[in-house]
Design a protein around this motif. Structure first.
Motif, mmCIF file in Angstrom:
data_model
loop_
_atom_site.group_PDB
_atom_site.id
_atom_site.type_symbol
_atom_site.label_atom_id
_atom_site.label_comp_id
_atom_site.label_asym_id
_atom_site.label_seq_id
_atom_site.Cartn_x
_atom_site.Cartn_y
_atom_site.Cartn_z
ATOM 1 N N PRO A 108 0.802 -1.000 0.108
ATOM 2 C CA PRO A 108 0.573 -0.207 0.358
ATOM 3 C C PRO A 108 1.121 0.908 -0.469
ATOM 4 N N PHE A 109 2.552 0.497 0.484
ATOM 5 C CA PHE A 109 2.890 2.133 0.822
ATOM 6 C C PHE A 109 3.578 2.591 -0.451
ATOM 7 N N ILE A 110 4.050 1.841 -2.003
ATOM 8 C CA ILE A 110 4.634 2.190 -2.772
ATOM 9 C C ILE A 110 3.730 2.591 -3.492
ATOM 10 N N TYR A 111 2.114 2.123 -3.404
ATOM 11 C CA TYR A 111 1.193 1.877 -4.133
ATOM 12 C C TYR A 111 1.097 3.001 -4.472
ATOM 13 N N LEU A 112 0.474 4.043 -2.857
ATOM 14 C CA LEU A 112 0.425 5.020 -2.488
ATOM 15 C C LEU A 112 1.072 6.451 -3.248
ATOM 16 N N TYR A 113 2.504 6.027 -2.630
ATOM 17 C CA TYR A 113 4.008 7.114 -3.483
ATOM 18 C C TYR A 113 3.842 7.288 -4.650
ATOM 19 N N GLY A 114 4.407 6.442 -4.766
ATOM 20 C CA GLY A 114 4.359 5.624 -6.255
ATOM 21 C C GLY A 114 3.140 5.976 -7.447
ATOM 22 N N VAL A 115 1.993 5.885 -7.358
ATOM 23 C CA VAL A 115 0.634 5.795 -8.327
ATOM 24 C C VAL A 115 0.777 7.760 -7.337
ATOM 25 N N GLY A 116 0.675 8.317 -6.949
ATOM 26 C CA GLY A 116 0.618 9.599 -6.005
ATOM 27 C C GLY A 116 1.474 10.450 -6.632
ATOM 28 N N GLY A 117 2.567 9.949 -6.580
ATOM 29 C CA GLY A 117 3.587 10.214 -7.181
ATOM 30 C C GLY A 117 3.788 11.156 -8.547
ATOM 31 N N ILE A 118 2.920 9.581 -9.998
ATOM 32 C CA ILE A 118 2.813 9.872 -10.474
ATOM 33 C C ILE A 118 1.852 11.634 -10.890
ATOM 34 N N PHE A 119 0.635 10.982 -9.832
ATOM 35 C CA PHE A 119 -0.012 12.381 -10.340
ATOM 36 C C PHE A 119 0.415 14.186 -9.719
ATOM 37 N N PHE A 120 1.318 13.353 -8.668
ATOM 38 C CA PHE A 120 1.883 14.287 -8.160
ATOM 39 C C PHE A 120 2.091 15.175 -9.702
ATOM 40 N N VAL A 121 3.070 14.166 -9.563
ATOM 41 C CA VAL A 121 4.923 14.783 -10.841
ATOM 42 C C VAL A 121 3.878 15.686 -11.823
ATOM 43 N N SER A 122 2.882 14.781 -12.107
ATOM 44 C CA SER A 122 1.619 15.149 -13.283
ATOM 45 C C SER A 122 1.340 16.524 -13.238
ATOM 46 N N GLY A 123 0.722 17.485 -11.966
ATOM 47 C CA GLY A 123 0.545 18.212 -11.416
ATOM 48 C C GLY A 123 1.688 19.552 -11.892
ATOM 49 N N LEU A 124 2.905 19.271 -11.075
ATOM 50 C CA LEU A 124 4.217 19.946 -10.999
ATOM 51 C C LEU A 124 4.060 20.354 -12.784
ATOM 52 N N ILE A 162 1.641 22.550 -13.957
ATOM 53 C CA ILE A 162 2.141 24.290 -13.504
ATOM 54 C C ILE A 162 3.018 24.990 -14.132
ATOM 55 N N ARG A 163 4.283 24.247 -14.338
ATOM 56 C CA ARG A 163 5.322 24.743 -14.953
ATOM 57 C C ARG A 163 4.877 24.829 -16.380
ATOM 58 N N LYS A 164 4.235 24.429 -17.073
ATOM 59 C CA LYS A 164 3.493 24.578 -18.413
ATOM 60 C C LYS A 164 2.788 25.054 -18.598
ATOM 61 N N SER A 165 1.818 25.301 -17.872
ATOM 62 C CA SER A 165 1.126 27.068 -17.782
ATOM 63 C C SER A 165 1.692 28.093 -17.718
ATOM 64 N N GLY A 166 3.170 28.309 -16.563
ATOM 65 C CA GLY A 166 3.096 29.413 -16.948
ATOM 66 C C GLY A 166 2.871 29.781 -15.322
ATOM 67 N N ALA A 167 2.316 29.163 -14.611
ATOM 68 C CA ALA A 167 1.782 29.683 -13.071
ATOM 69 C C ALA A 167 2.596 29.554 -12.312
ATOM 70 N N TYR A 168 4.111 29.200 -12.693
ATOM 71 C CA TYR A 168 4.898 28.798 -11.318
ATOM 72 C C TYR A 168 6.068 29.926 -12.585
ATOM 73 N N ASN A 169 6.578 31.300 -11.659
ATOM 74 C CA ASN A 169 8.241 31.420 -12.594
ATOM 75 C C ASN A 169 9.163 31.789 -11.666
ATOM 76 N N PRO A 170 9.790 30.541 -11.941
ATOM 77 C CA PRO A 170 11.663 30.631 -10.515
ATOM 78 C C PRO A 170 12.213 32.134 -11.204
#
Length: 70
Positions: free
Chosen positions: A10-26, A29-37
């Protein structure tokens, strides 16, 4: 000791699949221009977001280990 599929899977699933969604969200965010470094506040919250993900992952792993071995 409980089997692997009851503890770590369950831990691997939570942070593996959740990590995919997390990175997708990041990426979105970058491609939409919402993040300005170039903006200091944006860099701060970007780091907090990424470190927060790993912080909760480490706490979760530590609590699983504590439940298994203490």
């Amino acid at each position: 000791m409980p089997p692997f599929y009851n503890t770590w899977l369950p831990f691997i699933y939570l942070y593996g699949v959740g990590g995919i969604f997390f990175v997708s969200g990041l990426i979105i965010i970058r491609k939409s221009g919402a993040y300005n470094p170039n903006v200091k506040r944006h860099r701060f919250w970007w780091k907090i977001t990424i470190l927060g993900f790993f912080y909760f992952m480490l706490i979760h792993a530590a609590l699983i280990l504590a439940a298994l071995y203490l």
